[in-house]
Write a protein that holds these residues in place. Sequence first.
Motif, PDB file in Angstrom:
ATOM      1  N   THR A 163      41.600  -7.270 -33.257  1.00 24.03           N
ATOM      2  CA  THR A 163      41.928  -5.888 -33.624  1.00 24.03           C
ATOM      3  C   THR A 163      43.313  -5.808 -34.248  1.00 24.03           C
ATOM      4  OG1 THR A 163      40.477  -5.032 -31.910  1.00 24.03           O
ATOM      5  CG2 THR A 163      42.192  -3.548 -32.708  1.00 24.03           C
TER       6      THR A 163
ATOM      7  N   GLN B  46      27.891   5.663 -34.287  1.00 21.14           N
ATOM      8  CA  GLN B  46      28.544   4.577 -35.016  1.00 21.14           C
ATOM      9  C   GLN B  46      28.279   4.721 -36.515  1.00 21.14           C
ATOM     10  OE1 GLN B  46      31.041   2.535 -35.317  1.00 21.14           O
ATOM     11  NE2 GLN B  46      30.449   1.353 -33.538  1.00 21.14           N
TER      12      GLN B  46
ATOM     13  N   GLN C 244      36.840   1.037 -33.155  1.00 19.95           N
ATOM     14  CA  GLN C 244      35.925   0.972 -32.011  1.00 19.95           C
ATOM     15  C   GLN C 244      35.581   2.387 -31.576  1.00 19.95           C
ATOM     16  OE1 GLN C 244      36.992  -1.675 -28.825  1.00 19.95           O
ATOM     17  NE2 GLN C 244      38.016  -3.080 -30.214  1.00 19.95           N
ATOM     18  N   HIS C 245      34.296   2.665 -31.478  1.00 13.84           N
ATOM     19  CA  HIS C 245      33.911   4.072 -31.304  1.00 13.84           C
ATOM     20  C   HIS C 245      34.064   4.552 -29.879  1.00 13.84           C
ATOM     21  CE1 HIS C 245      29.751   3.439 -29.549  1.00 13.84           C
ATOM     22  NE2 HIS C 245      30.203   2.235 -29.757  1.00 13.84           N
TER      23      HIS C 245
ATOM     24  N   ASP D  12      35.527  -2.671 -36.595  1.00 10.42           N
ATOM     25  CA  ASP D  12      35.972  -3.256 -35.335  1.00 10.42           C
ATOM     26  C   ASP D  12      34.855  -3.144 -34.301  1.00 10.42           C
ATOM     27  OD1 ASP D  12      37.431  -4.387 -33.365  1.00 10.42           O
ATOM     28  OD2 ASP D  12      39.155  -3.045 -33.536  1.00 10.42           O
ATOM     29  N   GLU D  13      34.180  -4.241 -34.060  1.00  3.68           N
ATOM     30  CA  GLU D  13      33.069  -4.306 -33.098  1.00  3.68           C
ATOM     31  C   GLU D  13      32.081  -3.162 -33.261  1.00  3.68           C
ATOM     32  OE1 GLU D  13      33.913  -5.331 -29.132  1.00  3.68           O
ATOM     33  OE2 GLU D  13      35.659  -6.536 -29.636  1.00  3.68           O
TER      34      GLU D  13
ATOM     35  N   SER E 151      29.002  -3.257 -30.568  1.00  2.00           N
ATOM     36  CA  SER E 151      29.093  -3.312 -29.110  1.00  2.00           C
ATOM     37  C   SER E 151      28.626  -1.999 -28.494  1.00  2.00           C
ATOM     38  CB  SER E 151      30.535  -3.606 -28.685  1.00  2.00           C
ATOM     39  OG  SER E 151      31.400  -2.627 -29.191  1.00  2.00           O
TER      40      SER E 151
END
Lengths: 284, 258
Positions: free
Chosen positions: B45, B145, B81-82, B163-164, B167
């Motif tokens: 990150t 997302q 990242q949400h 960023d991911e 996930s």
Amino acid sequence: MSPGELLAQTFVQHALLAALLVSVACGMIGALVVVNRLVFMAGGIAHSAYGGVGLAFYIGLPVLPTTGAFTAGAALLLGLVTRRRRERTDTLIGVIWAGGMAFGIILLNLTPGYNTDLMSYLFGSILTVPARDLWLMLGADALILALVLYYFRDLLSFSFDPDFARSRGIPVDGLHLMLLVLVAETVVMMLQVVGLILVIALLTIPPYLAERHTRSLAGMMLAAGFWSLVSCVAGLAAAYLFDISSGASIVATACVIYLVFFMLQTAWRWLSRRGTRETPRIVD
Amino acid sequence: MSSPVIEIEGLSFGYESGPVLSDVDLHIRRGDFIAIVGPNGGGKTTLLRLVLGLLEPQRGRARVFGKAPGKEPARVGYVPQHGNLAPGFPATAQEVVLMGLPHGRRHGPSFWRDERAWASEAMRRTGIEDLAGKRLPELSGGQRQRVLIARALITRPELLLLDEPLSNIDPYGRQCIVETLTGLGRETTVVMVSHDLGITANAITGIAAVNRYLVQADSPQLTPAMLELMYGVHEAGCPVHEHMHNLAETVPSGEAHP
């Protein structure tokens, strides 16, 4: 006194105008405070305003402008120190909160011949707002309205996701400081209406109520202003009818409105969910 | 040779607690689809934030489109990242997408017609145009997302940083997101932090393994050097280690993952 006679009184007209002017600022800034989780910070700023009240009496200047300038300074200081020590935000708010109040009390002690009603700034005195203060409140409203409208997109983006807003080139740090100064000015306006101890209630309950039934930040601001006005006017009426202090009555009215709204909304959701359950479903 | 999008040379960065990235080189060209892998806390990150210009390198240099990072927000899309977002925020999906517009000359509380058209286009590209009026709490994790991806796509960026994005999203949602990303076409360079190499194996053109240091490869396979960087050398059989080794051996054939 009949309602007509009551409304003909200058102090009642001033009180209603003050309620309207405060509600405009309260709707916009209260919504931003609630969505940015700045309630505790707004509380700190509100209490530090007492230092400004003390300063005004000590040096013999008009209370509202002096307190406005002092509180804006305290808000800027708070914004700057918490930016450097973010993990210590709550502690620093506590320091400014108590320090500002202590400063105000000491200055009032030192003021010779001080005998003004101290309680009116702690608990508000919406029934004694002079015309000059109404003009100042109008000016503060105009400033807040202009800045919030101009920076609306940036405020929206940074309230939702500050990191992302920064990646869009939005000056997040500057906007954050601006928001804190606007909180300071709103709080000083509200001193007259509900007093500094209850400021935080009127700054959070109407926006929180508005958040429950609006779909956009702009809508939330409008609705919060509306609920704030309803609370002020209904609270004033209750204060008159039951002969209780106006600030507490306004906040109590806001609480009751919130509670009733919450219960009606919960009941409505429960009923509509029951309604949809009537459709065929898999039996388990 | 296609033009460079990201050029990082000898970059180091650390927080007060210690160094996070040391002497990192990274070169990403137009049209690349790069997966950034590595353990949590390894600096993935932080690397994205340096590319965005949210952080300043302490040593070395970083260039994005040949300029200092953060100079061209409209050309770079970012999907954070949400999980960090306020779920009850009063905004519809379309409004969230509109927040992706760069800070510019336009001000005021309402958005213009052309801006709304761009938002609709971005939502169409991510397959969520029918969710425009929904609020975030009404959406599933995968839909949320894709709202954030649409927010990043509204400026039609040439570089997309994620960023991911996969996930905490159910398998169907993951598939939708991967299809969205692979459907962007070669004009969009994609850099994605991901723990899930399997699902993206067919799309990615390169991997960068980050764990304070960075090892880059121009093929969609983990190299032994990457595994050593990420997980160290294990004496006893560590299940993750073995799994990653198997992955490194199976992925090169290309069709190993259904």
